[in-house]
Design a protein around this motif. Structure first.
Motif, PDB file in Angstrom:
ATOM      1  N   THR A  42      35.235  45.293  28.834  1.00 29.56           N
ATOM      2  CA  THR A  42      35.909  44.947  30.225  1.00 29.56           C
ATOM      3  C   THR A  42      37.184  44.527  29.638  1.00 29.56           C
ATOM      4  O   THR A  42      37.421  43.733  28.471  1.00 29.56           O
ATOM      5  N   SER A 102      44.656  41.660  35.339  1.00 23.52           N
ATOM      6  CA  SER A 102      44.653  41.010  36.687  1.00 23.52           C
ATOM      7  C   SER A 102      45.405  41.861  37.708  1.00 23.52           C
ATOM      8  O   SER A 102      45.120  41.874  39.034  1.00 23.52           O
ATOM      9  N   ASP A 119      40.350  42.790  40.745  1.00 24.75           N
ATOM     10  CA  ASP A 119      39.439  41.571  41.197  1.00 24.75           C
ATOM     11  C   ASP A 119      38.583  40.951  39.689  1.00 24.75           C
ATOM     12  O   ASP A 119      38.672  39.853  39.842  1.00 24.75           O
ATOM     13  N   ASP A 120      37.997  41.936  39.471  1.00 24.15           N
ATOM     14  CA  ASP A 120      37.106  41.458  37.715  1.00 24.15           C
ATOM     15  C   ASP A 120      37.702  42.255  36.781  1.00 24.15           C
ATOM     16  O   ASP A 120      36.957  42.542  35.824  1.00 24.15           O
TER      17      ASP A 120
END
Length: 183
Positions: A27, A31, A43-44
């Motif tokens: 990941t 942002s 969002d993630d």
């Protein structure tokens, strides 16, 4: 142009023989990103799941990038949420070929065998971002006269404007409104 910091993957201890594969997932804590004048929030962050495969003369990178995105609806200006699930495919050669064509799509793998995924990830996200972002497929947008959000409230501006147009003397059929048919 990448919108993330470098995502460096070291291949030096992997993929020693043709046919070898190595799966990498992770990941990237991003942002937001921009496409043209539109800004989108991730969002993630950005998650990826890729496979590097030794092809004999290079390394094939293939996989998926996923993200939950929030933007602004192009019709009503409310927040719009959508999911990105895009494929990534890159080809890295071990050395520059003697002959290349204009349509060849590859990069040469650096001697330290480190690949930066930032640009392929960014390209995949931008390419999968919809051109028109909607909060819902049947978004009614804003009233061009009073600015009301037609998804939440109704207004009679369109009916009133149509009635004014019909009753106006600028209407090419205005001369017919006083016509009577007597038998």
């Amino acid at each position: 142009m990448a919108f993330t910091d470098p995502v460096r993957i070291e291949l030096a201890d992997h993929l020693e023989n043709p046919g070898d594969s190595w799966q990498v997932a992770g990941t990237v804590p991003v942002s937001s990103y921009e496409v043209g004048e539109k800004e989108f929030a991730l969002d993630d962050g950005l998650s990826y799941d890729v496979v590097f495969t030794h092809t004999g003369d290079g390394v094939l990178l293939s996989g998926m990038v996923r993200a939950e995105v929030t933007g602004t609806c192009d019709r009503c200006l409310d927040p719009a949420h959508f999911t990105i699930a895009s494929e990534i495919q890159e080809y890295y050669l071990f050395r520059e070929p003697e002959e290349t064509g204009e349509d060849d799509d590859f990069e040469v793998l650096p001697e330290d065998r480190v690949v930066d995924l930032a640009e392929p990830l960014s390209d995949a996200v931008v390419m999968d971002t919809p051109f028109v972002v909607l909060c819902q497929p049947d978004c009614k947008g804003l009233c061009p006269h009073c600015g009301a959000n037609l998804n939440r409230e109704t207004c009679d501006c369109a009916a009133r404007a149509e009635e004014e147009r019909v009753m106006s003397d600028d209407n090419p059929f205005a001369a017919l409104k006083n016509l009577t048919f007597d038998e």
